[in-house]
Design a protein around this motif. Sequence first.
Motif, PDB file in Angstrom:
ATOM      1  N   PRO A  59       0.774  -1.055   0.020  1.00 20.10           N
ATOM      2  CA  PRO A  59      -0.036   0.049   0.205  1.00 20.10           C
ATOM      3  C   PRO A  59       0.974   1.346  -0.061  1.00 20.10           C
ATOM      4  O   PRO A  59       1.832   1.185   0.659  1.00 20.10           O
ATOM      5  CB  PRO A  59      -0.773  -0.060   1.176  1.00 20.10           C
ATOM      6  N   ASP A  60       0.357   2.127  -0.523  1.00 20.15           N
ATOM      7  CA  ASP A  60       1.056   3.472  -0.851  1.00 20.15           C
ATOM      8  C   ASP A  60       1.636   4.063   0.399  1.00 20.15           C
ATOM      9  O   ASP A  60       2.607   4.417   0.532  1.00 20.15           O
ATOM     10  CB  ASP A  60       0.113   4.590  -1.545  1.00 20.15           C
ATOM     11  N   ARG A  61       0.778   4.197   1.588  1.00 23.14           N
ATOM     12  CA  ARG A  61       1.098   4.792   2.791  1.00 23.14           C
ATOM     13  C   ARG A  61       2.228   3.813   3.341  1.00 23.14           C
ATOM     14  O   ARG A  61       3.053   4.590   3.925  1.00 23.14           O
ATOM     15  CB  ARG A  61       0.008   4.719   3.742  1.00 23.14           C
ATOM     16  N   LEU A  62       2.443   2.655   3.220  1.00 26.09           N
ATOM     17  CA  LEU A  62       3.387   1.927   3.827  1.00 26.09           C
ATOM     18  C   LEU A  62       4.719   1.974   3.078  1.00 26.09           C
ATOM     19  O   LEU A  62       5.645   2.172   3.570  1.00 26.09           O
ATOM     20  CB  LEU A  62       2.915   0.413   4.078  1.00 26.09           C
ATOM     21  N   THR A  63       4.437   2.119   1.789  1.00 16.23           N
ATOM     22  CA  THR A  63       5.651   2.335   0.720  1.00 16.23           C
ATOM     23  C   THR A  63       6.415   3.762   1.310  1.00 16.23           C
ATOM     24  O   THR A  63       7.611   3.771   1.218  1.00 16.23           O
ATOM     25  CB  THR A  63       5.220   2.394  -0.577  1.00 16.23           C
ATOM     26  N   GLU A  64       5.400   4.780   1.478  1.00 18.06           N
ATOM     27  CA  GLU A  64       6.146   6.008   1.726  1.00 18.06           C
ATOM     28  C   GLU A  64       6.564   6.093   3.159  1.00 18.06           C
ATOM     29  O   GLU A  64       7.762   6.870   3.467  1.00 18.06           O
ATOM     30  CB  GLU A  64       5.092   7.037   1.680  1.00 18.06           C
ATOM     31  N   VAL A  65       6.061   5.232   4.189  1.00 22.25           N
ATOM     32  CA  VAL A  65       6.727   5.010   5.474  1.00 22.25           C
ATOM     33  C   VAL A  65       8.013   4.617   5.189  1.00 22.25           C
ATOM     34  O   VAL A  65       9.062   5.151   5.933  1.00 22.25           O
ATOM     35  CB  VAL A  65       5.884   4.231   6.400  1.00 22.25           C
ATOM     36  N   VAL A  66       8.318   3.333   4.434  1.00 18.05           N
ATOM     37  CA  VAL A  66       9.765   2.885   4.126  1.00 18.05           C
ATOM     38  C   VAL A  66      10.353   4.023   3.395  1.00 18.05           C
ATOM     39  O   VAL A  66      11.777   4.125   3.725  1.00 18.05           O
ATOM     40  CB  VAL A  66       9.646   1.714   3.123  1.00 18.05           C
ATOM     41  N   ALA A  67       9.961   4.562   2.323  1.00 17.21           N
ATOM     42  CA  ALA A  67      10.941   5.631   1.827  1.00 17.21           C
ATOM     43  C   ALA A  67      11.274   6.747   2.443  1.00 17.21           C
ATOM     44  O   ALA A  67      12.642   6.935   2.566  1.00 17.21           O
ATOM     45  CB  ALA A  67      10.075   6.132   0.476  1.00 17.21           C
ATOM     46  N   LEU A  68      10.507   7.165   3.179  1.00 13.12           N
ATOM     47  CA  LEU A  68      10.833   8.646   3.860  1.00 13.12           C
ATOM     48  C   LEU A  68      11.679   7.933   5.318  1.00 13.12           C
ATOM     49  O   LEU A  68      12.796   8.692   5.487  1.00 13.12           O
ATOM     50  CB  LEU A  68       9.679   9.239   4.465  1.00 13.12           C
ATOM     51  N   SER A  69      11.461   6.938   5.663  1.00 13.95           N
ATOM     52  CA  SER A  69      12.245   6.465   6.807  1.00 13.95           C
ATOM     53  C   SER A  69      13.774   6.208   6.476  1.00 13.95           C
ATOM     54  O   SER A  69      14.847   6.600   7.307  1.00 13.95           O
ATOM     55  CB  SER A  69      11.714   5.438   7.504  1.00 13.95           C
ATOM     56  N   VAL A  70      13.984   5.331   5.446  1.00 14.21           N
ATOM     57  CA  VAL A  70      15.097   5.170   5.037  1.00 14.21           C
ATOM     58  C   VAL A  70      15.753   6.441   4.585  1.00 14.21           C
ATOM     59  O   VAL A  70      17.058   6.426   4.693  1.00 14.21           O
ATOM     60  CB  VAL A  70      15.029   3.959   3.907  1.00 14.21           C
ATOM     61  N   ALA A  71      15.205   6.972   3.808  1.00  9.79           N
ATOM     62  CA  ALA A  71      15.923   8.273   3.310  1.00  9.79           C
ATOM     63  C   ALA A  71      16.398   9.150   4.611  1.00  9.79           C
ATOM     64  O   ALA A  71      17.631   9.855   4.489  1.00  9.79           O
ATOM     65  CB  ALA A  71      14.920   9.144   2.252  1.00  9.79           C
ATOM     66  N   THR A  72      15.425   9.375   5.523  1.00  8.80           N
ATOM     67  CA  THR A  72      15.904   9.994   6.583  1.00  8.80           C
ATOM     68  C   THR A  72      17.142   9.532   7.433  1.00  8.80           C
ATOM     69  O   THR A  72      17.963  10.241   7.802  1.00  8.80           O
ATOM     70  CB  THR A  72      14.527  10.271   7.524  1.00  8.80           C
ATOM     71  N   LYS A  73      16.976   8.269   7.733  1.00 14.74           N
ATOM     72  CA  LYS A  73      17.986   7.526   8.552  1.00 14.74           C
ATOM     73  C   LYS A  73      19.327   7.608   7.827  1.00 14.74           C
ATOM     74  O   LYS A  73      20.333   7.759   8.314  1.00 14.74           O
ATOM     75  CB  LYS A  73      17.154   6.013   8.798  1.00 14.74           C
ATOM     76  N   LEU A  74      19.326   7.358   6.449  1.00 13.02           N
ATOM     77  CA  LEU A  74      20.609   7.222   5.725  1.00 13.02           C
ATOM     78  C   LEU A  74      20.892   8.483   4.985  1.00 13.02           C
ATOM     79  O   LEU A  74      21.726   8.644   4.134  1.00 13.02           O
ATOM     80  CB  LEU A  74      20.238   6.195   4.623  1.00 13.02           C
TER      81      LEU A  74
END
Length: 183
Positions: A59-74
């Motif tokens: 689902p889009d919202r979960l994809t965006e949680v992954v994308a933003l979380s990884v991008a922020t963390k890294l």
Amino acid sequence: MSAIPRLTMEQLPDGLAALLRPRVERLGYLGEFFRCTANQPDALEAFYRLTEALKATVPDRLTEVVALSVATKLDNAYERNQHERLCVKLGYGADWVRAVERLDPADAVLAPDEQAVQRLVLGALERAGKDCLALVDAVAERTDPQVAVGVLMLIGRYAMHATIVNALDLAPPVAGIFEAAAR
């Protein structure tokens, strides 16, 4: 300047150019990430198809949680800025984006499945995937096994993007929503 050539659409193999053309037309540019990674056209095509396949099943919202979380963390502003803008376009709002980027899975703004996904993202990145089975199971229980595996694959996909962007010192093609608001 890097020794890695920045290829243009005209320099791409026909199949790859055709695959990327709709995205380039929508965005109005061929991003530097694609211009660099096009030096490995078959791998870039596989990367693109992997991304699209996962977007179709997570689902889009979960994809965006992954994308933003990884991008922020890294610290991948290139991807973070683009996904911030996408989240606003999808109607998630700046408050939701800010909550995800705080990297606090207990944030009440996030839904329980989003919290579970962010816990998995952070655990997987911090521990190189080790000792994460309970986190994977928590996502599977809140969603389903297909989504849980998709989330794991998305973590790898966004971590790969961050590694390439950071190694090549690529500048974000667009400002983030919070940067744009501060101007």
